[in-house]
Design a protein around this motif. Structure first.
Motif, PDB file in Angstrom:
ATOM      1  N   VAL A 123      -0.220 -12.134  33.777  1.00 63.07           N
ATOM      2  CA  VAL A 123       0.889 -11.248  33.418  1.00 63.07           C
ATOM      3  C   VAL A 123       1.529 -10.712  34.699  1.00 63.07           C
ATOM      4  O   VAL A 123       0.833 -10.165  35.551  1.00 63.07           O
ATOM      5  CB  VAL A 123       0.402 -10.061  32.560  1.00 63.07           C
ATOM      6  CG1 VAL A 123       1.581  -9.213  32.102  1.00 63.07           C
ATOM      7  CG2 VAL A 123      -0.399 -10.542  31.367  1.00 63.07           C
ATOM      8  N   THR A 124       2.848 -10.864  34.819  1.00 65.85           N
ATOM      9  CA  THR A 124       3.535 -10.230  35.940  1.00 65.85           C
ATOM     10  C   THR A 124       4.117  -8.905  35.457  1.00 65.85           C
ATOM     11  O   THR A 124       4.406  -8.732  34.277  1.00 65.85           O
ATOM     12  CB  THR A 124       4.671 -11.106  36.500  1.00 65.85           C
ATOM     13  OG1 THR A 124       5.709 -11.193  35.513  1.00 65.85           O
ATOM     14  CG2 THR A 124       4.185 -12.503  36.840  1.00 65.85           C
ATOM     15  N   GLY A 125       4.263  -7.978  36.359  1.00 67.18           N
ATOM     16  CA  GLY A 125       4.742  -6.646  35.973  1.00 67.18           C
ATOM     17  C   GLY A 125       3.712  -5.954  35.105  1.00 67.18           C
ATOM     18  O   GLY A 125       4.057  -5.284  34.131  1.00 67.18           O
ATOM     19  N   ALA A 126       2.439  -6.119  35.474  1.00 64.95           N
ATOM     20  CA  ALA A 126       1.350  -5.682  34.596  1.00 64.95           C
ATOM     21  C   ALA A 126       0.919  -4.242  34.843  1.00 64.95           C
ATOM     22  O   ALA A 126      -0.035  -3.774  34.241  1.00 64.95           O
ATOM     23  CB  ALA A 126       0.151  -6.610  34.758  1.00 64.95           C
ATOM     24  N   ALA A 127       1.616  -3.526  35.739  1.00 62.95           N
ATOM     25  CA  ALA A 127       1.164  -2.177  36.071  1.00 62.95           C
ATOM     26  C   ALA A 127       1.568  -1.153  35.027  1.00 62.95           C
ATOM     27  O   ALA A 127       1.039  -0.045  35.013  1.00 62.95           O
ATOM     28  CB  ALA A 127       1.713  -1.762  37.434  1.00 62.95           C
TER      29      ALA A 127
ATOM     30  N   ARG B   4       1.599  -4.078  30.832  1.00 61.74           N
ATOM     31  CA  ARG B   4       0.255  -3.509  30.645  1.00 61.74           C
ATOM     32  C   ARG B   4      -0.183  -3.665  29.198  1.00 61.74           C
ATOM     33  O   ARG B   4      -1.304  -4.091  28.932  1.00 61.74           O
ATOM     34  CB  ARG B   4       0.248  -2.038  31.049  1.00 61.74           C
ATOM     35  CG  ARG B   4      -1.053  -1.349  30.726  1.00 61.74           C
ATOM     36  CD  ARG B   4      -1.068   0.101  31.171  1.00 61.74           C
ATOM     37  NE  ARG B   4      -1.466   0.227  32.557  1.00 61.74           N
ATOM     38  CZ  ARG B   4      -1.493   1.385  33.217  1.00 61.74           C
ATOM     39  NH1 ARG B   4      -1.113   2.495  32.617  1.00 61.74           N
ATOM     40  NH2 ARG B   4      -1.876   1.437  34.478  1.00 61.74           N
ATOM     41  N   ALA B   5       0.703  -3.337  28.270  1.00 65.63           N
ATOM     42  CA  ALA B   5       0.331  -3.408  26.850  1.00 65.63           C
ATOM     43  C   ALA B   5      -0.013  -4.843  26.453  1.00 65.63           C
ATOM     44  O   ALA B   5      -0.966  -5.079  25.702  1.00 65.63           O
ATOM     45  CB  ALA B   5       1.466  -2.874  25.982  1.00 65.63           C
ATOM     46  N   THR B   6       0.758  -5.813  26.975  1.00 66.09           N
ATOM     47  CA  THR B   6       0.498  -7.215  26.638  1.00 66.09           C
ATOM     48  C   THR B   6      -0.850  -7.650  27.214  1.00 66.09           C
ATOM     49  O   THR B   6      -1.639  -8.326  26.545  1.00 66.09           O
ATOM     50  CB  THR B   6       1.619  -8.116  27.186  1.00 66.09           C
ATOM     51  OG1 THR B   6       2.864  -7.627  26.682  1.00 66.09           O
ATOM     52  CG2 THR B   6       1.429  -9.551  26.763  1.00 66.09           C
TER      53      THR B   6
ATOM     54  N   PRO C  66       5.454  -0.025  23.591  1.00 62.11           N
ATOM     55  CA  PRO C  66       5.182  -1.332  24.197  1.00 62.11           C
ATOM     56  C   PRO C  66       4.090  -2.084  23.438  1.00 62.11           C
ATOM     57  O   PRO C  66       4.065  -3.310  23.456  1.00 62.11           O
ATOM     58  CB  PRO C  66       4.703  -0.999  25.609  1.00 62.11           C
ATOM     59  CG  PRO C  66       5.043   0.420  25.846  1.00 62.11           C
ATOM     60  CD  PRO C  66       5.240   1.082  24.530  1.00 62.11           C
ATOM     61  N   GLN C  67       3.198  -1.335  22.779  1.00 61.35           N
ATOM     62  CA  GLN C  67       2.121  -1.997  22.025  1.00 61.35           C
ATOM     63  C   GLN C  67       2.683  -2.899  20.936  1.00 61.35           C
ATOM     64  O   GLN C  67       2.131  -3.957  20.645  1.00 61.35           O
ATOM     65  CB  GLN C  67       1.187  -0.956  21.391  1.00 61.35           C
ATOM     66  CG  GLN C  67       0.196  -0.316  22.352  1.00 61.35           C
ATOM     67  CD  GLN C  67       0.836   0.708  23.260  1.00 61.35           C
ATOM     68  OE1 GLN C  67       1.928   1.216  22.968  1.00 61.35           O
ATOM     69  NE2 GLN C  67       0.198   1.021  24.366  1.00 61.35           N
ATOM     70  N   LYS C  68       3.823  -2.465  20.334  1.00 59.68           N
ATOM     71  CA  LYS C  68       4.411  -3.290  19.275  1.00 59.68           C
ATOM     72  C   LYS C  68       4.975  -4.575  19.862  1.00 59.68           C
ATOM     73  O   LYS C  68       4.890  -5.639  19.249  1.00 59.68           O
ATOM     74  CB  LYS C  68       5.501  -2.504  18.544  1.00 59.68           C
ATOM     75  CG  LYS C  68       4.927  -1.383  17.698  1.00 59.68           C
ATOM     76  CD  LYS C  68       6.028  -0.641  16.955  1.00 59.68           C
ATOM     77  CE  LYS C  68       5.477   0.630  16.328  1.00 59.68           C
ATOM     78  NZ  LYS C  68       6.529   1.571  15.955  1.00 59.68           N
ATOM     79  N   VAL C  69       5.571  -4.481  21.057  1.00 57.83           N
ATOM     80  CA  VAL C  69       6.082  -5.683  21.718  1.00 57.83           C
ATOM     81  C   VAL C  69       4.910  -6.604  22.067  1.00 57.83           C
ATOM     82  O   VAL C  69       4.974  -7.826  21.866  1.00 57.83           O
ATOM     83  CB  VAL C  69       6.867  -5.329  22.994  1.00 57.83           C
ATOM     84  CG1 VAL C  69       7.474  -6.572  23.603  1.00 57.83           C
ATOM     85  CG2 VAL C  69       7.953  -4.313  22.679  1.00 57.83           C
TER      86      VAL C  69
END
Lengths: 578, 307
Positions: free
Chosen positions: A315-319, A324-326, A529-532
């Motif tokens: 995952v990029t942009g995982a901070a 993070r949610a993904t 973000p959890q829904k995404v």
């Protein structure tokens, strides 16, 4: 050239072949049904450069002799054969075992025998469960016949049609009546494998029926509680026509040190993907031979197997935010993670949270817009952890402000992250995935802005429209390599993006004011973000080309398709907070 | 700073501190005796009996207990009967929260105690994470930032920690609420587990606060957009992560010019100290950027000889 020898085990003579340096770590390959040791030829060729590779025809197959009656094929005898070969070829050094199909089933018998603890260094199992474990699995499912359990049972029963058939008298005759001659053609038709015919095919098929008759009912109905005495690498072939992945769910109960790899390629992996299989075996053996070396390439599983156990997600942009949610959503489903972000502390924190789900996770500082850095990163990831199965190109920045207020530097900045970051991600990992031939999935996080023209955020919308198109094109190109590509278009999601959006053409105070106001609106919308993340996991599971997340994304898409004139009118409204 | 002299009008801090200790003793004693199979109702009742046996004469609220995913307040918020102790049974490795608010004489305590029957890595992490919140709240209050701003800072810390601020599920989404010295003569009743005296006190404080543009309910909302309000505050940050929740709750003393935690010798504070001392050597963590290119290319060469 192979060194041939004969090993006597009880009343049976076994034909054994050895290749490679006799002083190297020994790897013993056990074939399945209706094969002979030739099934390993391509794998053995590659392993022999580094290891002592041992193959033998199991009793009743190939050049080995057959016992007189069906009882001679019981697992106890098969395990004794295996010990006889180990003792003859590698009397002092523990052996790394590899089994495919029935070869795996019989090797489980040895691997779960406490007396052999010192003799077995590791076991790589392909498409062959331990019958005792399977007996317990059946028992558990039947005791609690929930819909999910019944479904898992039915899935395996459908794949086991031939096992039931083999218990009927006389069914082995089909091999004598022409199936042996047809076999190479059948393999080509059903599995897409080109394997030459074997003179012994007919007797291999005929004798081997006894394997089923001598063991299946006995072990499935009266399973013994048997625990593995060596580390096990389980290779799960996802599209295996004979063994369903579901039967391995509770394997960690029997195997204290279990590693899992999920792959594509069907039941006959040693024939279909010999290079890949040799690589998996070599990695595992190397990790056992020098502990602390390349351990992190392997996915250790504790507790029940989950949907993405044995898969690796990058995952990029995982901070923060959607990244993070993904990452956490995949971790919850058992995937191991590689996390990239400019903000290393944030990525480390995501990794720490992911580990709470019992998976391994590693964080790394990467600028996705930097091509050289990304190439180094891709190489480093492949070397350290193996190639990821799923890539989430999520890193992105927000930008708002009219076209004429967006400077060249602004454009360069947003194109660099939102577009070049994506291009690098798709190119670098796409090319490696194609080369590896193990399929995979790439997710590109675009936005509902991709099909929403607006005077408020022209630069952002342009990069996201490009992301969507890039995604569609990549999907078209990669489909023949079994690599799925998904574009995700969320609407307004309450992430950190509103608070870091760059407002072009205004001073710092005004920018801060607008950020806070936008953040408030996002918060009021309350879309998490959890829904995404859940939508992304679902899209990967179903290989969806496009995931529209949130009602505004659905609406915007609908409007752009059926009422483009309304979308154009809408685009004229300035939505920037003031 | 922890003086027993009267820093707040009409408040004997020593009595508040002693009662808070008693409440935590209660939680620790009951927690030690927890067994699998016990229900939330039984545990809440046990706390109530223990406190009554130790001289407690009224309640701000009667004891609460939450087990398992109820510690994260999943699916309920505000004034919801599911807030009350249920028949949920405790299991091995399940997190729990014990919360009680006894009144003794005029003093009030309100405490929250998180724990687990066995081991739960998520709970351990959340309890570790709470340390930063305790430090942040005190620091910002001492800087005299607006109370709403402090609460928003807690929200932001939750976002950066990747945990959910579950105190948003409390009535009025409060991070904290004020408690005060009660009049000893008034009657002692509880309605829906909340002490009538305390509710009356809180209502009066709300009415008084409204005139001054202040609120005894401390949240991220507009009502708390005022300078730190002198008094005793029961602060209860509550973090949640995937069906596991953890909180602490203790009294913060705010005066016109300063602020401090009423007591620094509490179970969660002792736990942080112990963990900090035992954490002499960090676990070796392999970071990708630590991998040198040399070793990487070496391993690639080794693999290509096979594959």
């Amino acid at each position: 050239m192979s060194r041939q020898r004969e090993v006597v085990s009880g009343t049976v003579r076994l034909a054994v072949r050895c290749d490679g340096d006799p002083a190297a770590p020994p790897v013993l390959l056990v074939h399945g049904y209706p094969d002979a040791s030739q099934v390993w030829d391509a794998v053995a060729d590659r392993l022999a450069t580094e290891f002592l590779v041992i193959r033998y025809d199991v009793r009743g197959a190939g050049q080995s002799s057959a016992p007189a009656e069906a009882r001679g094929y019981r697992l106890e005898q098969l395990s004794q054969d295996l010990q006889a070969v180990m003792d003859a070829v590698s009397p002092d050094r523990p052996v790394h075992l590899v089994g495919h199909d029935w070869g795996s089933i019989q090797t489980w018998e040895a691997v779960t025998d406490p007396a052999l603890k010192e003799r077995i260094a590791s076991f790589t199992s392909l498409s062959g469960p331990c019958l005792d474990h399977m007996g317990y699995w059946l028992r558990d499912k039947l005791r609690q016949p929930s819909p999910a359990h019944v479904l898992a049972l039915v899935r395996q029963l459908i794949r086991s049609w031939y096992v039931m058939l083999f218990h009927l008298p006389g069914t082995g005759l089909v091999w004598k009546l022409g199936l042996a001659r047809l076999w190479p053609r059948l393999l080509r038709m059903t599995e897409g494998i080109d394997a030459p015919g074997r003179p012994s095919q007919s007797s291999d098929g005929w004798n081997g029926v006894a394997l089923y008759r001598a063991n299946f009912l006995r072990r499935l109905l009266l399973p013994r509680a048997r625990h593995a005495v060596a580390p096990v690498q389980l290779v799960i072939a996802e599209n295996d026509a004979y063994v369903s992945a579901g039967i391995f769910d509770g394997l960690a109960r029997w195997v204290p040190e279990l590693y899992v790899k999920r792959v594509r390629g069907g039941h006959w992996l040693p024939l279909k993907r010999p290079v890949f299989v040799a690589g998996l075996i070599a990695d595992f053996v190397r990790a056992r031979e020098n502990p602390g070396g390349t351990q992190s390439r392997l996915t250790r599983v504790q507790g029940p197997l989950r949907e993405f156990s044995g898969r690796q997600v990058l995952v990029t942009g995982a901070a923060s935010g959607i990244g993070r949610a993904t990452a956490l959503a995949f971790a919850e489903q058992g995937a191991s993670l590689v996390l990239a972000d400019l903000n290393l502390d944030g990525a480390e924190r995501t990794a720490l949270l992911a580990r709470l789900h019992g998976v391994s996770a590693w964080a790394c500082r990467v600028d996705v817009g930097d091509g050289v850095a990304m190439r180094t990163f891709a190489d480093g990831v492949e070397d350290a952890f193996g190639l990821p199965d799923i890539i989430i190109n999520n890193a992105g920045i927000g930008m708002a402000g009219g076209l004429l207020h967006t400077s060249e530097q602004d454009w360069e900045r947003i194109l660099r992250v939102n577009l070049w970051g994506l291009i690098h991600g798709i190119r670098l990992f796409g090319e490696r995935m194609v080369q590896a031939g193990n399929g995979g999935h790439i997710v590109n996080v675009a936005s509902a802005a991709a099909f929403t023209p607006s005077r408020t955020f022209p630069a952002y919308a342009t990069t996201k429209a490009a992301a969507l198109m890039l995604s569609e094109c990549a999907r078209a190109e990669f489909s023949r390599f079994d690599i799925g590509v998904t574009a995700v278009c969320p609407g307004f999601v309450d992430t950190g993006i509103a608070l870091s959006t760059q407002y072009t053409g205004v001073n710092a105070d005004e920018q801060q004011r607008r950020r806070e106001q936008a953040a408030k609106l996002y918060q009021r919308r309350g879309f998490t973000p959890q829904k995404v993340a859940a939508a992304i996991v679902h899209a990967v599971r179903r290989n969806r080309p496009l995931a529209l997340v949130g009602v505004e994304a659905q609406g915007a898409r609908w409007m752009s398709r059926f009422m483009p004139w309304a979308a154009r009118l809408f685009a004229r409204i300035d939505f920037s907070p003031n | 700073m922890n003086s027993t002299t009267e820093v707040l009008p009409g408040v004997d801090l020593a009595r508040f501190k002693a009662l808070q200790r008693l409440a935590y003793d209660c939680a620790e004693t009951v927690a030690r005796e927890l067994q699998p199979g016990v229900t939330e109702k039984q545990v809440a009742q046990k706390m109530k009996v223990w406190l009554l046996d130790h001289g407690v004469d009224d309640w701000f609220h009667q004891p609460f207990a939450w087990f398992g995913d109820r510690t994260a307040f999943r699916g309920f918020r505000g004034f919801n009967p599911r807030f009350f102790p249920s028949s949920r049974r405790l299991e091995e490795n399940m997190p729990y929260i014990l919360d009680c608010a006894p009144v003794q004489g005029g003093a009030v305590a309100d405490i929250g105690y998180s724990g687990c029957l066995g081991h739960n890595p998520m709970l351990e992490q959340l309890m570790d994470d709470l340390a930063a919140h305790r430090e942040l709240i005190l620091r910002l209050i001492r800087q005299r930032q607006s109370m709403a701003e402090v609460s928003r800072a807690v929200d932001r810390l939750c976002v950066s920690q990747g945990v959910e601020p579950r105190h948003k599920a409390y009535p009025f989404s409060v991070l904290a609420h004020q408690v005060g010295p009660l009049d000893e003569r008034s009657r002692r009743f509880s309605v829906a587990r909340f002490g009538v005296r305390s509710v009356v006190w809180l209502s009066r404080a709300m009415a008084a606060g409204q005139r001054k543009g202040q609120s005894p309910l401390w949240s991220s909302g507009k009502r708390s957009d005022h300078a730190p309000m002198p008094g005793l505050w029961a602060v209860e940050p509550h973090l949640g992560f995937y069906g596991v929740g953890a909180k602490f709750e203790e009294l913060l003393v705010i005066t016109d010019s300063n602020a401090w935690w009423l007591d620094d010798d509490l179970p969660h504070v002792r736990r942080w100290k112990e963990r900090q001392e035992s954490r002499t050597e960090l676990e070796p963590v392999l970071r990708l950027h630590d991998l040198t290119r040399a070793s990487a290319s070496k391993s690639r060469a080794a693999r290509s000889s096979v594959a």
